[in-house]
Design a protein around this motif. Structure first.
Motif, short mmCIF file in Angstrom:
data_model
loop_
_atom_site.label_atom_id
_atom_site.label_comp_id
_atom_site.label_asym_id
_atom_site.label_seq_id
_atom_site.Cartn_x
_atom_site.Cartn_y
_atom_site.Cartn_z
N ILE A 157 42.34 74.53 -30.65
CA ILE A 157 43.12 73.51 -31.33
C ILE A 157 42.73 73.54 -32.80
CG2 ILE A 157 43.52 71.04 -31.52
CD1 ILE A 157 43.17 70.95 -28.49
N SER A 202 35.68 69.00 -35.55
CA SER A 202 37.10 68.67 -35.40
C SER A 202 37.89 69.83 -34.78
CB SER A 202 37.71 68.25 -36.72
OG SER A 202 37.61 69.30 -37.63
N PHE A 204 38.53 72.08 -31.24
CA PHE A 204 38.34 72.01 -29.79
C PHE A 204 39.06 73.15 -29.12
CE2 PHE A 204 38.70 68.04 -31.91
CZ PHE A 204 37.43 67.54 -31.70
N GLY A 225 41.14 70.92 -19.92
CA GLY A 225 42.26 70.38 -20.69
C GLY A 225 43.34 71.37 -21.07
N LEU A 247 38.25 67.77 -19.15
CA LEU A 247 38.28 67.50 -20.59
C LEU A 247 38.19 68.81 -21.38
CD1 LEU A 247 38.25 65.14 -22.66
CD2 LEU A 247 35.76 65.16 -22.50
N LEU A 248 38.79 68.81 -22.57
CA LEU A 248 38.71 69.95 -23.49
C LEU A 248 37.25 70.37 -23.70
CD1 LEU A 248 40.99 68.57 -26.34
CD2 LEU A 248 41.58 70.42 -24.80
N ARG B 31 44.88 63.73 -41.51
CA ARG B 31 43.42 63.83 -41.47
C ARG B 31 42.80 63.22 -42.74
NH1 ARG B 31 40.24 67.87 -38.99
NH2 ARG B 31 42.17 68.88 -38.41
N SER B 57 49.25 70.27 -30.71
CA SER B 57 47.81 70.17 -30.48
C SER B 57 47.02 70.00 -31.78
CB SER B 57 47.33 71.40 -29.72
OG SER B 57 47.71 72.57 -30.39
N THR B 58 47.60 70.37 -32.91
CA THR B 58 46.91 70.14 -34.18
C THR B 58 46.71 68.65 -34.40
OG1 THR B 58 48.56 71.72 -34.91
CG2 THR B 58 46.83 71.19 -36.46
N LEU B 60 46.51 66.44 -32.07
CA LEU B 60 45.48 66.07 -31.11
C LEU B 60 44.09 66.27 -31.72
CD1 LEU B 60 46.14 65.18 -28.24
CD2 LEU B 60 45.63 67.48 -27.48
N GLY B 61 43.92 67.40 -32.40
CA GLY B 61 42.65 67.71 -33.04
C GLY B 61 42.26 66.63 -34.05
N VAL B 64 41.17 63.46 -32.11
CA VAL B 64 39.87 63.60 -31.46
C VAL B 64 38.76 63.50 -32.52
CG1 VAL B 64 38.37 65.12 -30.15
CG2 VAL B 64 40.77 65.00 -29.59
N GLY B 65 38.99 64.13 -33.66
CA GLY B 65 38.01 64.05 -34.74
C GLY B 65 37.79 62.61 -35.18
N LYS B 68 35.86 60.69 -32.44
CA LYS B 68 34.42 60.98 -32.43
C LYS B 68 33.70 60.28 -33.58
CE LYS B 68 32.90 65.09 -30.47
NZ LYS B 68 32.57 66.52 -30.64
N THR B 93 44.87 67.21 -21.58
CA THR B 93 43.62 67.59 -22.22
C THR B 93 42.44 66.74 -21.76
OG1 THR B 93 44.28 66.14 -24.01
CG2 THR B 93 44.67 68.47 -24.33
N LEU B 95 41.91 63.80 -22.48
CA LEU B 95 41.53 62.82 -23.51
C LEU B 95 41.94 61.41 -23.13
CD1 LEU B 95 42.51 64.90 -26.64
CD2 LEU B 95 40.20 64.28 -25.95
N ILE B 98 39.13 59.29 -21.95
CA ILE B 98 38.04 58.82 -22.82
C ILE B 98 38.54 58.06 -24.04
CG2 ILE B 98 36.38 60.59 -22.08
CD1 ILE B 98 37.01 62.05 -24.73
#
Lengths: 336, 110
Positions: A157, A202, A204, A225, A247-248, B31, B57-58, B60-61, B64-65, B68, B93, B95, B98
């Motif tokens: 990703i 960042s 994955f 994932g 999960l990824l 971002r 998916s970008t 998604l990245g 997720v960042g 976190k 994924t 996600l 979580i």
């Protein structure tokens, strides 16, 4: 430089001609001159100086204010010359970078090379095409002594060069000997730890890992994932989504992966893919999964490699030959 | 390839509304806006995706960042207004298990 030596004379001629009759031809000569001088990196301020000096030579009685006015013009134009030179050097750098990226892409291809295994009774086809220079999708085959083949299909990703570099790291982690038995779930757990520790927070990776035992014809698999693929039941002529939760890679180092098993019968197919296939956008909207299934049925009588190649061509055509995402498709067909 | 991002802060809750497409071209902008917000201690961020017509998916990245980063700074992060397709991305994924993606938006009927 030949041009520089003659440019004064040439410019003088053009200037004289134009002052004489203001013809289109002289203007055109001026345009040609300017192209040449750009080619030879003559700066704008050089041209203005030349113009000023020629005027003074040609007309000794030129009013002082006209001569002085050129000093201002020169001063004003100077930064343009600087900007132009900057632009020029950026353009050179860009060209250099592009050729480096091309080299990197070739290196990546060599690094990530994997051979599709040849096994009696199992027909395997695989295709992976990047949308840009470097591929963020990845697949890998490992052939074991204990009559099984392992297949990993992954998508980083984040696209482009960072993703590609990351993939190379994963491949080496996969090729290096693992502590545990190479069960799909433990492979993913190991890789998860590697990615969690080593990769930019960042970034994955989604990965599907499967192991096909060709003595018992059992396919065991686990997913981190990754976009689900399909099983094709040859007897019922039906597709079924490969259900696998997980999960990824690279998010939580304690992640556990569930392992699943599936009996594969003669005439069945396992279809693995990346989201470039199922999330495929065209100008008319998304290409739905059903379309993929229709294509698989359409080409089902061909060899697996021919099936994946033909499906790629269909998708490429639907996207007007402009891939928006990396495209990876693997088909395993049990034929005996 | 367009994205519009609007930020409203109310009672220390930061609401971010995203409109348009989140893909490889627009994700850097998202971002750039979300990461500094996520780095604040105890941040409470709600991102509304109901006007997002496409996300890959970008995107998604990016989320997720942010997730976190918010988690490590003891903050709260919610995504609301996900379309079926986007929700599916989070489910595949893993996600969805979580991250908080199922809360309802304020004023949305049950």
């Amino acid at each position: 430089m030949a041009f520089r030596e003659t440019m004064e004379l040439k410019y003088q001629e053009i200037l004289k001609n134009y002052i004489k009759d203001q013809s289109e031809t002289a203007l055109y000569q001026g345009q040609k001159f300017s192209r040449k001088s750009i080619e030879n990196q003559v700066t704008p301020e050089e041209i203005i100086s030349l113009h000023k000096q020629l005027l003074e030579d040609m007309y000794p009685d030129l009013p002082k204010y006209v001569v002085h006015s050129f000093d201002i013009l020169l001063e004003v134009i100077l930064p343009y010359g600087v900007a132009y030179r900057e632009n020029q050097s950026l353009r050179d750098q860009k060209r250099e970078l592009r050729s480096e990226i091309e080299i990197a892409a070739n290196v990546q291809q060599t690094l990530l090379e994997t051979k599709v295994p040849v096994v009696d009774g199992l027909d395997i086809g695989a295709i992976s095409v990047p949308a840009k220079h470097m591929n963020g999708d990845y697949y890998h085959f490992v052939q074991d002594e204990n009559n099984s083949i392992s297949i990993a299909i992954a998508d980083v990703i984040g696209k482009g060069i960072p993703a590609a570099l990351c993939m190379s790291m994963i491949k080496y982690a996969m090729d290096s000997p693992l502590e545990n038995r190479p069960e799909p779930s433990s492979v993913l757990e190991n890789l998860n730890r590697v990615v969690e520790q080593n990769v930019d927070p960042s970034m994955f990776i989604s990965m599907f890992y499967g192991m096909y035992n060709h003595d018992r014809h059992i396919f065991s698999y686990a997913s981190a994932g990754h976009e689900p693929g399909f099983f094709y039941d040859g007897k019922k002529d039906e597709f079924q989504e490969i259900h696998a939760k997980g999960l990824l890679l690279g998010i939580d180092k304690k992640t556990k992966y569930i392992q699943y098993e599936k009996q594969i019968n003669q005439g069945d197919m396992i279809i693995l893919l990346s989201d470039g296939v199922t999330e495929c956008r065209t100008d008319e909207g998304f290409i739905e999964k059903e379309v993929l299934m229709t294509y698989i049925k359409k080409y089902a009588d061909l060899s697996s490699q021919e099936i994946v190649t033909n499906i790629f061509k269909e998708f490429e055509r639907r996207q007007n030959f402009q891939l928006r995402d990396d495209f990876t498709l693997i088909i395993l067909k049990r034929d005996v | 390839m367009n994205i519009d991002i609007e930020i409203v802060e109310h009672n220390s809750v930061i609401k971010v509304s995203v409109r348009g497409e989140i893909d490889v071209y627009t994700a850097p902008k998202l971002r750039e806006i979300l990461f500094p917000l996520a780095e604040k201690e105890n941040a409470n961020i709600i991102v509304n995706l109901s006007d997002v017509i496409y996300m890959d998916s970008t995107g998604l990245g990016v989320f997720v960042g942010v997730f976190k980063s918010v988690r490590s700074n003891n903050g709260k992060f919610q995504l609301v207004g996900l379309s079926g397709r986007i929700k599916r991305l989070f489910e595949i994924t893993g996600l969805a298990e979580i991250m908080d993606i199922n809360s309802r938006m304020e004023g949305e009927s049950l």
